[in-house]
Every structure is written in C-alpha cells, then in structure tokens.
Motif scaffolding. Structure first.
Motif, short mmCIF file in Angstrom:
data_model
loop_
_atom_site.label_atom_id
_atom_site.label_comp_id
_atom_site.label_asym_id
_atom_site.label_seq_id
_atom_site.Cartn_x
_atom_site.Cartn_y
_atom_site.Cartn_z
N GLN A 207 0.83 -1.20 0.00
CA GLN A 207 0.00 0.00 0.00
C GLN A 207 0.87 1.26 0.00
O GLN A 207 0.55 2.24 -0.68
N GLN A 208 1.94 1.24 0.74
CA GLN A 208 2.84 2.40 0.76
C GLN A 208 3.44 2.66 -0.61
O GLN A 208 3.51 3.80 -1.07
N VAL A 209 3.84 1.58 -1.29
CA VAL A 209 4.48 1.73 -2.60
C VAL A 209 3.51 2.28 -3.63
O VAL A 209 3.82 3.24 -4.35
N VAL A 210 2.32 1.68 -3.73
CA VAL A 210 1.39 2.12 -4.78
C VAL A 210 0.92 3.55 -4.56
O VAL A 210 0.71 4.31 -5.52
N LYS A 211 0.76 3.95 -3.30
CA LYS A 211 0.33 5.32 -3.02
C LYS A 211 1.45 6.31 -3.34
O LYS A 211 1.22 7.36 -3.96
N LYS A 212 2.67 5.98 -2.96
CA LYS A 212 3.80 6.87 -3.20
C LYS A 212 4.08 7.01 -4.69
O LYS A 212 4.38 8.12 -5.17
N GLU A 213 3.97 5.90 -5.44
CA GLU A 213 4.34 5.91 -6.85
C GLU A 213 3.16 6.18 -7.78
O GLU A 213 3.34 6.25 -9.00
N GLY A 214 1.96 6.32 -7.22
CA GLY A 214 0.80 6.62 -8.04
C GLY A 214 0.39 5.50 -8.98
O GLY A 214 -0.06 5.74 -10.11
N LEU A 215 0.51 4.27 -8.52
CA LEU A 215 0.19 3.10 -9.34
C LEU A 215 -1.25 2.66 -9.12
O LEU A 215 -1.81 2.81 -8.03
N LEU A 216 -1.84 2.09 -10.15
CA LEU A 216 -3.16 1.49 -10.03
C LEU A 216 -3.06 0.22 -9.19
O LEU A 216 -2.17 -0.60 -9.41
N SER A 217 -3.97 0.06 -8.25
CA SER A 217 -4.01 -1.13 -7.41
C SER A 217 -5.14 -2.04 -7.84
O SER A 217 -6.32 -1.67 -7.74
N LEU A 218 -4.80 -3.21 -8.31
CA LEU A 218 -5.78 -4.26 -8.57
C LEU A 218 -5.66 -5.25 -7.42
O LEU A 218 -4.59 -5.81 -7.18
N ILE A 219 -6.75 -5.45 -6.70
CA ILE A 219 -6.69 -6.24 -5.47
C ILE A 219 -7.13 -7.67 -5.73
O ILE A 219 -8.28 -7.96 -6.02
N ARG A 220 -6.15 -8.56 -5.62
CA ARG A 220 -6.37 -9.99 -5.82
C ARG A 220 -6.83 -10.64 -4.51
O ARG A 220 -6.45 -10.21 -3.42
N SER A 221 -7.66 -11.66 -4.61
CA SER A 221 -8.18 -12.40 -3.45
C SER A 221 -8.86 -11.51 -2.42
O SER A 221 -8.66 -11.67 -1.22
N PRO A 222 -9.69 -10.55 -2.85
CA PRO A 222 -10.36 -9.70 -1.87
C PRO A 222 -11.36 -10.47 -1.01
O PRO A 222 -11.72 -10.00 0.08
N LEU A 223 -11.78 -11.65 -1.49
CA LEU A 223 -12.71 -12.48 -0.73
C LEU A 223 -12.02 -13.72 -0.15
O LEU A 223 -12.68 -14.68 0.24
N ALA A 224 -10.69 -13.68 -0.10
CA ALA A 224 -9.91 -14.77 0.49
C ALA A 224 -10.29 -16.12 -0.11
O ALA A 224 -10.56 -17.09 0.61
N MET A 225 -10.31 -16.16 -1.45
CA MET A 225 -10.63 -17.38 -2.20
C MET A 225 -11.95 -17.99 -1.74
O MET A 225 -12.09 -19.20 -1.61
N GLY A 226 -12.92 -17.14 -1.52
CA GLY A 226 -14.27 -17.60 -1.20
C GLY A 226 -14.60 -17.65 0.27
O GLY A 226 -15.78 -17.73 0.64
N LEU A 227 -13.60 -17.59 1.13
CA LEU A 227 -13.86 -17.70 2.56
C LEU A 227 -14.74 -16.54 3.05
O LEU A 227 -15.63 -16.73 3.90
N LEU A 228 -14.52 -15.35 2.50
CA LEU A 228 -15.28 -14.18 2.93
C LEU A 228 -16.65 -14.07 2.25
O LEU A 228 -17.34 -13.07 2.43
N THR A 229 -17.06 -15.09 1.53
CA THR A 229 -18.43 -15.12 1.01
C THR A 229 -19.41 -15.64 2.04
O THR A 229 -20.62 -15.44 1.91
N GLY A 230 -18.90 -16.35 3.04
CA GLY A 230 -19.77 -16.95 4.05
C GLY A 230 -20.38 -18.27 3.62
O GLY A 230 -21.19 -18.86 4.35
N LYS A 231 -20.00 -18.77 2.44
CA LYS A 231 -20.57 -20.02 1.94
C LYS A 231 -20.03 -21.24 2.68
O LYS A 231 -20.66 -22.30 2.67
N TYR A 232 -18.87 -21.11 3.28
CA TYR A 232 -18.20 -22.27 3.85
C TYR A 232 -18.11 -22.16 5.37
O TYR A 232 -17.96 -21.07 5.93
N ASP A 233 -18.23 -23.32 6.01
CA ASP A 233 -18.06 -23.36 7.46
C ASP A 233 -17.04 -24.43 7.81
O ASP A 233 -16.38 -24.98 6.93
N ARG A 234 -16.92 -24.73 9.08
CA ARG A 234 -15.89 -25.66 9.53
C ARG A 234 -16.08 -27.08 8.99
O ARG A 234 -15.15 -27.88 8.99
#
Length: 328
Positions: free
Chosen positions: A192-219
């Motif tokens: 985050q420090q690098v992209v903000k300092k250098e003015g780079l576009l940030s494409l965020i990979r795995s924002p849902l933690a490969m499905g874990l943050l969808t709530g579809k899966y449990d223990r």
C-alpha cells in the motif's frame, strides 16, 4: 479514475473460476463446476451491473478463460481486459508449466493472448510471475515497452506481492499497475505504501480470500479434490487439506457483524473494507455464476464501509506490524 485515458469501474471481475480445469502435472489448479454458457452469461451480467474491467491470464484454464472473454466481449470494445503472461500453457491437455520465462518468449506470449481474446490490443498486460528477480523482470518489461510502441498493449504491470519488486520498476514510463493480495485478513501495508507513493493502479487480488469471505463455507465444508483450494499448495493459507483454516474462520466470526453493516452481505462488506482502505483500489473478486456476480456488483451501491466499522475491525483483527510481504 482516469487510467489509460479510459474511465475504470471501481470493481472488476476475476476470471480464474470461469477458466475451468487446469493442471500442473497431476495437480489440479483450476476451479470445478464451471460451465461455458453460464460463464458468458456471468460476464454479461457483470457488464449490466456496472463492472467494465475483467481480469484474466493465459494460465487460467490454460487459455480457456481468455477465449471465453473474447467471445463474450466481442462486441464490447469499451470493456477493459487485464491479462497476464509468464506461465506456460498447453490448451489441448489443459496443462500449465512453470518453466523459466525469458524476454524472448514475451512476443509469442502476447500474440497468443491477443488471438484468444480476439483483440488487436491488450488494455493492461501483467507479468504473472510473482517472485521473478527484478533483473529478469526488467528484461521482460523492456520487451513490453517495445510492444507498447507498436500498439499491441496500452500499459503493463506486475502481479506480485513483493513490494520491493514493485518499487524497483515503478519509475518505468508505462508501468502503471500492481496486482496483489489484500483482504480483511491481510492489509498488505508495504505494498500500500508503494502504490500510493508511486501513483500506481491497485488491482486487489483475493479480496474475498478465495471464497472464505463469502460466508458459503463453514468448519464442516470440504472442497472437491479437483478444486485448487484442496491442492495443499504452501500458499493456500485460507484452506487446509480442502477445509477452511480454523484460524481464519475465527477471525471471520469476530468481524462478521461489522462487515454486514447497514444491510450489506458479507461479500459486499468485504469489498467495502477494500474501498475503506482507498476508494481508488479496484478489487477483482472471482465469479462463476450470474448470482455471484450480481451479489458482488451490489457492493457498488454501498461503497466503502463506515469509518467506525473499519476502526473496529482493526481492533479485532490482530495485525503483525512486522508481517512480511505475502509470498505468493
């Protein structure tokens, strides 16, 4: 955001899941249950929901994801396509390979992407090798500069989680973007420090933690053995032997109510957390079905999580201030 002289939607669609089967030897690295007809309808539903950026790679489905995008977006030149090179593919056998990638392979790799995507020019071309030494990456980017000059791409970047690697090449004229892992569980402080300092576009990979943050899966959930999340790869933190990693499940349970603030779904809250870090960041969650992408695009209505929720999440998710860059 004005990038590549084109307005970019604040949300993209990740196209690894629609690629379907792909293998590294006997090891499955693809997603199961993909269907081409459903995939094309999902891409169209993304457009209907306000998503105009699609993130793919030559490796996804060993070329199949690119071919589907080419078909689905044939009459939508306004849609932006991000693709990646650096991983070898054999379309017939669905095999991918991680043999050394050299500058001499750049031209043929880009031509292959253009052919599969049915386009004359790639909007954004990323190097797909996360940990390539900078000196070797520079040689690849030199070739991409040449291809930019002849009109085969508009800009290039790197899919890497190594902040020092991104910083080392950030001054190149047409190096415009970094794609990296960030989500509620991992906030990528150095990148985050690098992209903000250098003015780079940030494409965020795995924002849902490969499905874990969808709530579809449990223990009790178990991934199919042909699903990449059951692969046992050492970078597969969110799942262990095809099951949800209990450490991450505990973290999710601690912040679930905060992520669903103001009627958001868990998915919409997780994406709102990304925008809470910076509204210029572009999360690219993967989607396989129309229902999934409709829920994802609904996050645009809500936007960033409220500051109060963001602060409380930071209080509940223990951060290691010395945590290294993610080794993916």
């Amino acid at each position: 955001m004005n990038f590549l002289e084109t307005e970019i939607s604040p949300l993209g669609m990740g196209c690894w899941p629609i690629g379907g089967k792909m293998y590294w030897g006997e090891q499955s690295l693809g997603y199961t249950r993909s269907d081409d007809g459903t995939s094309i309808r999902t891409i169209h539903a993304a457009l209907d929901g306000g998503i105009t950026l699609f993130d793919t790679a030559a490796a996804y489905g060993a070329g199949h994801s690119e071919r589907l995008l080419g078909k689905a977006l044939k009459h939508r030149p306004d849609a932006l396509i991000v693709t990646k090179i650096g991983v070898g593919i054999d379309e017939a056998s669905k095999q991918i390979s991680f043999d050394p990638f050299t500058a001499d392979q750049v031209g043929p790799a880009v031509d292959g992407c253009l052919s599969r995507l049915e386009r004359d020019r790639i909007d954004l071309l990323l190097l797909h090798i996360n940990d390539m030494p900078v000196a070797q990456a520079e040689a690849v980017f030199d070739r991409l500069e040449q291809l930019k000059e002849v009109g085969k791409l508009r800009a290039y970047g790197w899919s890497t989680d190594y902040s020092q690697s991104a910083l080392a090449v950030s001054s190149r004229e047409n190096f415009r973007a970094v794609e990296y892992v960030m989500n509620v569980f991992f906030d990528a402080p150095r990148m985050q420090q690098v992209v903000k300092k250098e003015g780079l576009l940030s494409l965020i990979r795995s924002p849902l933690a490969m499905g874990l943050l969808t709530g579809k899966y449990d223990r009790k959930s178990v991934m199919s053995r042909n699903d990449v999340r059951a692969s046992g790869e050492n970078w597969m933190e969110y799942y262990t032997d095809g099951r949800v990693n209990p450490d991450f499940m505990r973290k999710l349970e601690a912040v679930r109510d905060l992520l669903t603030t103001d009627g958001r779904t868990l998915v919409q809250g997780a994406l709102g957390w990304i925008w809470g870090q910076s509204e210029t960041y572009i999360p690219i969650p993967g989607a396989r079905t129309e229902e999934q992408i409709e829920g994802i695009s609904g996050a645009l209505t809500f936007g960033a999580l409220p500051v109060e929720a963001m602060n409380e999440i930071e209080n509940l998710i223990t951060r290691n201030p010395n945590e290294p860059d993610r080794p993916r």
